[in-house]
Enzyme design. Structure first.
Site, PDB file in Angstrom:
ATOM      1  N   ASP A  90       0.825  -1.203   0.000  1.00 20.18           N
ATOM      2  CA  ASP A  90       0.000   0.000   0.000  1.00 20.18           C
ATOM      3  C   ASP A  90       0.869   1.268   0.000  1.00 20.18           C
ATOM      4  OD1 ASP A  90      -2.462   1.275   0.051  1.00 20.18           O
ATOM      5  OD2 ASP A  90      -2.568   1.342   2.238  1.00 20.18           O
ATOM      6  N   ASP A 132       2.382   4.977  -5.617  1.00 22.58           N
ATOM      7  CA  ASP A 132       1.726   6.238  -5.296  1.00 22.58           C
ATOM      8  C   ASP A 132       2.593   7.424  -5.736  1.00 22.58           C
ATOM      9  OD1 ASP A 132       0.533   8.454  -4.252  1.00 22.58           O
ATOM     10  OD2 ASP A 132       0.458   7.741  -2.183  1.00 22.58           O
TER      11      ASP A 132
END
Ligand code: 13P
Length: 285
Positions: A82, A104
């Protein structure tokens, strides 16, 4: 137990207006709570490791941890990296057998974000079936810098450019949610969610699951959100309950005894979130 490919599963989920939850886990104990709740809810889940967990333990060990618990569970537990801002960390996680990674680049320029995502998608193709999540817009909270009132909001054109040029399998979009407990209820921009859902066919991801009202979660699922991320409520429950148990008699605090009481408490909050996305006890719409 049949472990379906995650990309296929989420594409089907978007079509069927269903949603999987990715829970941020830190160790074998909160992972165990997630597995127990998933079995009670009878649905697959994702165990997500934040970069600090990977830095502390390695993606290899995280993979082994999930492999170790899977045989005790009747539902698939998919492992996801994540919010990695590092392409190299994503590549290592793919090498170590993660089912899914998030690159990200949301704090970078669109051009850089697309380039980073493209590199990870290309690498994931060498390990057939690994899902890649990208982010456009910003999930507020923590250290995320938002320059203006709507700087967080994902632009439809940017989302389209990301999908067309880099080819991520799922898209996290900034539509007003924030990580963690928020002083005010987050205002979700459903108009923007609807525009994005019309523009791309990829499953959408909603971050900041701890603070989103149940009804908004369910509304989002109906509009194309097929993955919800939940983290803070898991680790704060873990830490607070552990602290309470430790405080009872710190001199004889013995981890397995304390965790025996803590794991069911974590399981309870995880199950509560699963019931929301599964439209079970908490169906609101
Ligand atoms: P919360 O911490 O608000 O549940 O959000 C988790 C998340 O979005 C992880 O990516």
């Amino acid at each position: 137990m049949k472990k379906e490919n995650l990309i296929t599963l989420l594409n089907n989920y978007r079509k069927q207006q269903k949603c999987i939850i990715g829970f941020n886990v830190n160790d074998i104990y909160d992972l165990k709570a997630v597995a127990l709740a998933a079995d009670e809810a009878n649905c697959p889940v994702m165990a997500m490791t934040y970069p600090p967990v990977v830095e502390l333990n390695s993606s290899y060990l995280c993979r082994k941890m999930v492999d170790g618990i899977q045989p005790f569970s009747k539902n698939p537990i998919y492992l996801h990296l994540d919010h990695s801002i590092s392409v190299d960390m994503c590549k290592k996680a793919i090498d170590d057998g993660y089912d899914s990674v998030m690159i990200d680049g949301s704090q970078k320029s669109l051009k850089e974000n697309i380039a980073m995502t493209k590199e990870v998608v290309k690498y994931a193709e060498t390990a057939a079936g690994v899902m890649v999540e990208a982010e456009i817009g910003k999930i507020m909270g923590r250290n995320v810098v938002v320059k203006s009132d709507d700087d967080f909001l994902a632009s439809v054109a940017d989302v389209k450019a990301m999908v067309e040029e880099a080819g991520p399998h799922i898209m996290a979009v900034g539509i007003g949610t924030a990580h963690g407990f928020t002083p005010q209820t987050p205002k979700i921009h459903f108009d923007r969610l609807s525009e994005i859902a019309t523009a791309i066919k990829e499953p959408l991801v909603l971050h900041g699951g701890t603070g989103i009202p149940d009804i908004d979660i369910q509304k989002s699922i109906k509009m194309g959100v097929a993955k919800l991320n939940v983290g803070t409520i898991v680790h704060t429950t873990y830490m607070k309950e552990l602290y309470k148990e430790m405080a009872k008699d710190i001199d004889s605090a013995y981890p397995p005894y304390l965790l025996k009481s803590v794991i069911p408490k974590i399981k309870e909050v995880v199950l509560d979130r699963l019931n929301v996305v599964n439209f079970k006890s908490k169906a609101l719409i």
